[in-house]
Design an enzyme around this catalytic site. Structure first.
Site, short mmCIF file in Angstrom:
data_model
loop_
_atom_site.label_atom_id
_atom_site.label_comp_id
_atom_site.label_asym_id
_atom_site.label_seq_id
_atom_site.Cartn_x
_atom_site.Cartn_y
_atom_site.Cartn_z
N GLU A 162 0.81 -1.22 0.00
CA GLU A 162 0.00 0.00 0.00
C GLU A 162 0.84 1.28 0.00
O GLU A 162 0.69 2.14 0.87
CB GLU A 162 -0.98 0.00 1.19
N GLU A 281 -4.95 -8.58 -0.44
CA GLU A 281 -5.73 -8.44 0.81
C GLU A 281 -7.17 -8.20 0.44
O GLU A 281 -7.45 -7.43 -0.48
CB GLU A 281 -5.26 -7.24 1.64
#
Lengths: 498, 498, 498, 498
Positions: A162, A281
């Site tokens: 991220e 995820e």
């Protein structure tokens, strides 16, 4: 809601069911702990995932990157310590799971700054020396190949996590991430081109912008990643109270559309068209203290997710398998809204069973005969069926199912996970919400955490068998339909009473 | 049927709950087999009996009594081989259970005739030399004391089995049995008076006549047995079909009256008044091929038996713990009406849970607060309650229970065993009655063999909590009521939705 | 060296053999890891200690003391999180071991400064608020009593660790430590006087000065600690090379004299005379990277220590049971000179067996018949003997032993641990010193890590049996002498050849 | 005896090492017992055989063939009960072993007479109705295929056992056996030609005559068996004393010549030339009460057998894996001269290790570089070596071995099984020969039952490494030679002393 489903048996509906490709986990260092490994064993024994992905490979508790100053000469030595890495990997392999490697975060001794994330302070700054970083990466990969052999080339490698969030990557700087990606990608491929490397590992914030920029960059640099990665969460903003955050579930279609937009961006490049997109995820809520994770509501919502995610994505890794997790500190209580499929003490949560049920469909995924908004049905090689049914509403319902039948009689096994039959959180609440239950209490709560099983005989009539599948509010129901071969013993009549 | 029960909490009702004193088993030689020991481990882990009693200690497969002719000299040697006895006893002790020894049957080499019983041909004739017999008995006991120490003196010893039946004792000869009893009793007491020896081990045929004659004989001979023994079965004559026998259950009260008559006979002798009476066998049906044994009906009937048997009898040994049994040959199929609390593959039958539930009452047996025709309730030292409820009819019912309460809130845990929730026989039937299910099938059937668990919170009102206990047809329900201590975490609200 | 030992059998030599009272361990947080718990299980299964003592109860990875600022109100909340403490204690109790509690180090949020120790940075400053500290201590103890019951009152509690070193206690300030001790002692005793609290937990630096000052202080303040504690290490200064430190063993007598001087100081106060002195840490070397720990030399030296330490000290806790330890960082290799009785992978080191052998003497410790500089012998209740022999030199020797004998024949079992028969470090070296051996390699090395067993028959002559016990260089030998009862089978002659 | 062996590394010596193809066992019914299965698990875990062959598939304790008279109609029903067969096969498959089926003996209800063998009275008469017999065989095989699938076609099937002895086959009648073989063979092949069927299953009595007659018969009848079978024992006549028989070992070459003569007979038929010959039983002594079986002498003799048997025979099945065996009754004592590789309590006998060592050679059997009268050596794919050395004399010896070496350094691991290092029988004797040792005693004896392990480093000189292999009297020694890769840690010097 579809209340009647009719199956002729020779339908073939596209259904990419890759439920067991990968599962999420917290910081890698936690994989040294007993509770973590017990929970992982439990999950692997019943479901069995192929890959596991989490943060913290290079974080200091793994102790890989060591700079030591000699107390006599003052000379600094750089050393690599693989004691804990080997221990974790050995533990994974012993449980028949291999890593989906995420390269991160930064060892403090190699970090360019103090930007850090989580209770455990993972450093999220770029390396102070990029050459040292790529040497760390390639030395680690070479060590893994030496110890575990050629299989390591098939372990996917994702660069960082991220970077589109400033918490995870200093200033969420795109150019810096692209530099990291490029240098890392090239160093690994130079070590051995068989390694598989992908990115950009982004979450949903400014995702289209990042995805586009990332592939523009790759195109420009002549880099072809082996796969693309992003994350997928489906809840609204949290209301924080005490240790907890409460969030509402968002409309699933909004999420599917968002994934399709990523898919479309990738496919818009001739060079990258059709590239695997991995959701490294996904979950409903993205915080580890949302009680939603422990509910039947979550299980029903996930049943729909698992049916649909394969439409856009090659794989989708639920974040996470268990509740051993420290991003917001050490949990204070048993059901604390953690991400896990299982709670501490190996108590399976309702969502665990959603995954277990989809796993069972895999032996006939290619023969999907029905796929709708509250059910998916596949036909087994032996002519029987398997199906998953769910109900995301607060009202009970019943679904009528007619299935083409070759044989005269079938055994129908039905397993029900709902608030009445499989809700360990309720039992724990009724017991007073003990924070850290004793072994005896855990054993008791576990008894409330398994699907309720029922059986019946279905007889063919006009070429079909007719079933009624009751699905209560927020329920998930699994059925198995198998031809009944009768072996009755001489003189035995089941129906005879006493 | 009592539909309302009110408990003030300080009642004390007489309740002799000796449910775990002893459990039955088939031929001792079967205790060498793996399946037998797995089933015994299963039973001991969950219930945990103290003693185990079965036939065949001296039958030839145990190989204790050996006569060997020297091939050179022709001279005969008598030898005792304790290899298998030691192995069986080691296996028992490892499972925390010790024998209630039954002396029998006759080794062929010591038998006076060919009278034999069962598929496995246990010889049931008197010894051809009584002195050889008593030497066999005392040598065996002395060996046990040497190997296992002083605890052996506390293992009860019963002389022979059902001598009042000609199948079990040639001609059902009373004088011959009394001779056997006397010589055996005296020989054992001479070895060590601490041994505990009893009889006459009869079943219900001409039982009063035998019981009276036996104690007349003892009185006359000046012998004081350490305890009396008899058996107790409660079904009518069987209807035989194929491998099976079907029988109706008899009125429980007829059985209780019959036991009382034995009790009265014993108590009529001043010398023997109050002597322990052990039911060294009891069950509903006395044949190992009555499908009744595998049903919920049997479980409910047994719930009532376990409540009442202690009124006349010191102990009562259910015949048998498991289905490894060969009296009528080797079973052809999984649920074959065997005596066992568990079926092959360690599948607990409904009756297993009746025993498990009564075992849990033992920590407060002395504080029984209610004992009626369909329920028994005890008060725990911590102020909570435990209860067993049953329903021997074919109609569902509900029982209202009011319990005196010291605390404000209680956790009520309820476990239900009935045809809907815990009926492995039905699942097996629905699956086609597989004769010898595979390991996977056994695992599946086991999932239908455990009580269904529910929990709720009961709040005090006017000094009491009020519960409703639903008991379906042929059901057995267990409840545990425990004060609820609330440990809720900061910010956590169970009721809050998403 | 005594080469001949003669035992008449009725000698009774004072021998305080408290070998199993306590064992050391690293930081408590490491007790969450699987490798730690496997090693502990291994140690407990074979040796079985009663208590376990280590650092870090209140260090941040245990996460007990939490200050959280509400993000809305800015108000700070103090909370106690016992999730990890409960997990560790559950794990201990499951392995039949309970803590010897060391109170320390300081949670960062409660610390008055930055003074810290070890790779894992344990904060070693006084509390910034003493009231907060005592509340932390008493809240923790009260929680333990609630969860584990009254047994907790018998767990010894030691206040801090080695305050006489500035690394462990800021400035090694005596007045500050005494203040800490007093306030902590009084707060605990106020919670419940049954708790047992001691100090001053010092090592050998300025030990006499500290011991005297501590008891002067206690006397003055009218405090009576329940016991005194100190540490005991017996090597010279290290020569550091790379990751390692090499040290020479010191003369054992110097150490024993030092302990006697502590003993004498305590006994000089009428109030404290005879008070238990616990060596809450002892070992040869005090650094976790001295290869000595892994050698047979260490095992032989320890054999002498275990014979003598009880002369001055109530207990003596070897530092540590296993090699999971991080004070100087994560070990790079298998045999790295760690403190453990076992190496990673549950490989017992030679010293492990010294402890195992002394443990076996405990069933007859009170009947010690010989105690010398290279042997100790006890007489078993059954008339046999057990003995431990050792050789701290580099020359092989033989010891002749004559033992009074009641029976004609004895079975002599002998187990030998020396460089030839039980030296896993050598096998590992011969295999190339693999840093993190694979499971197969570990299994192989374990085969070199068990004593070599031999047996013989000793026949009585002139009231005694005569044995020869060979003890090679740096060897430790255990013998068991038991009367031989002969059960030979008919026709079996062991000596007959083919 | 060859005292010097030089290996250039590229030799390739014919070596058919099929050590793990099959292992013998007693009566199949014993496979229901726990001790049997524990011993089998032990053997499979360490050695791992592929097939298991024993008697008694159709003997009455397996309860397969059932004739039942209806008590009402008097009509006889023939039924097949596979409860025990399934249980045994499940147990085998769970231990990764499958049967080498021996068809026999005769169910009493199908027998034509009373001829019977062994303590357990296996009926050895021809069937009274041959059609009933073939139906029993084919029904059983069809059942196995239904339950276990196509793998069953690969399980070898042998018709009867040792028909050349009157004890095993009434009158040792050739024509009757040939009839049995023909009808059985044809019935099985009609069921499915994929089944593999062989005979004549003879032992050494009149073996040439039988072998010739059998193949003459087959040729004449146009039958082509899938393989030939015979037995192989190598001791002289026994001297009987008490429960025991003592025999001398015969000259191995006499046995090898005898096998060659069988081989030659088979090869003399063009139709049968090269047919697999299986030794479906072999051992030194053919009686289950010869103490020889438990000795190191047996282990050394077997080492030579295992080297040579493959020269004539496709496989050779040691009779038997464990000591659970009843042919001459139930053993009275632990080491009773039973056939087993392991004694009761899973104590490996010396011969167990001979098999374990040969099993380890299999990864390089095709690269045999030396094969002589007291050693066999193979070269591993990694360039290292494995070897087995033995000494069938009563004098210790040393063998010098020079091995071509590619690398500079090798790790040499050596495991020794001889009277000094691995002789559990001696320990048991020294302990008084306890007949049925307690669990603690068994654990103790097991400590004397494992090879002694040693390691060293061998350095190359002039292209070779030179080893000295000491082989004591009746010893067997295994060596593994592997290139030593050195991973030494910074600062660690193994040789440095303290």
């Amino acid at each position: 809601m579809a209340k009647t489903i009719t199956v002729n048996g020779d339908e073939r509906v596209a259904f990419h069911n890759n439920v067991d490709f990968c599962i999420g986990t917290g910081r890698m260092g936690l994989a040294l702990t007993e509770e973590y490994l017990k929970e992982l064993s439990f999950v692997q024994d019943i479901i069995g995932f192929k890959h596991i992905r989490g943060h913290g490979l290079f974080t200091d508790d793994m102790a890989i990157y060591q700079r030591r100053k000699d107390w006599r000469t003052g000379k600094e030595t750089i050393e690599y310590n693989f004691t804990y890495l080997d221990r974790v990997m050995d533990a994974y392999l012993a449980r028949k799971i291999v890593p989906f490697l995420e390269l991160g975060f930064m060892p403090r001794a190699l970090a360019s700054g103090d930007n850090a994330i989580f209770y455990w302070r993972g450093n999220t700054t770029p390396p102070k020396e990029y050459e040292e970083w790529t040497r760390l990466v390639t030395t680690t990969l070479a060590h893994l190949v030496k110890r575990y052999g050629e299989q390591v080339y098939s372990w996917p490698i994702e660069v960082w996590n991220e970077p589109n969030l400033p918490g995870f990557w200093k200033d969420a700087s795109m150019p810096e991430y692209f530099k990291l990606f490029k240098l890392t990608f090239l160093a690994i491929k130079e070590l051995d081109p068989r390694f598989r490397v992908g990115g950009p590992a982004i979450c949903g914030v400014r995702d289209a912008e990042w995805m586009k920029a990332f592939f523009d960059f790759c195109k420009e640099e002549g880099i072809k990643p082996d796969f693309a990665t992003r994350h997928h969460y489906t809840t609204e903003m949290p209301d924080h109270v005490g240790h907890y955050g409460y969030q509402k579930l968002s409309d699933p279609q909004v999420g599917f559309d968002n994934l399709q937009s990523s898919r479309d961006i990738i496919d818009s490049y001739p060079e990258f068209k059709g590239m695997e997109m991995h959701l490294t995820e996904f979950n409903t809520s993205y915080i580890p203290n949302n009680p939603l994770h422990d509910t039947n509501e979550n299980a029903a919502y996930l049943a729909y997710q698992l049916e649909r995610l394969g439409e856009t994505s090659y794989s989708y890794s639920y974040w996470t398998f268990g509740d051993v997790f420290e991003e917001m500190g050490v949990p204070f209580s048993l059901f604390h809204g953690g991400f896990g499929l299982v709670a501490h003490g190996c108590i399976p949560k309702p969502t665990f069973w959603t995954f277990a049920f989809y796993k069972r469909l895999q032996d006939a995924t290619e023969a999907c005969v029905y796929k709708g908004k509250n059910a998916v049905i596949v036909r087994k090689p032996d002519g029987g069926y398997r199906g998953v049914f769910w109900n995301m509403t607060d009202e009970a319902t019943e679904i009528s199912v007619k299935l083409a039948a070759d044989a005269k009689e079938y055994t129908v096994l039905r397993e029900t996970v709902d608030e009445v039959t499989c809700n360990p959180r309720k039992a724990w609440h009724d017991m007073g919400e003990p924070k850290n239950p004793s072994a005896e209490q855990v054993e008791l709560i576990r008894r409330f955490a398994y699907p309720f099983a029922e059986s019946e005989i279905a007889k063919r009539s006009r070429g079909k068998i007719a079933l009624t599948v009751p699905v209560r509010a927020q329920g998930v129901v699994y059925i198995d339909v198998t031809e009944r071969e009768f072996e009755g013993d001489r003189g035995f009549t089941y129906e005879r009473r006493f």
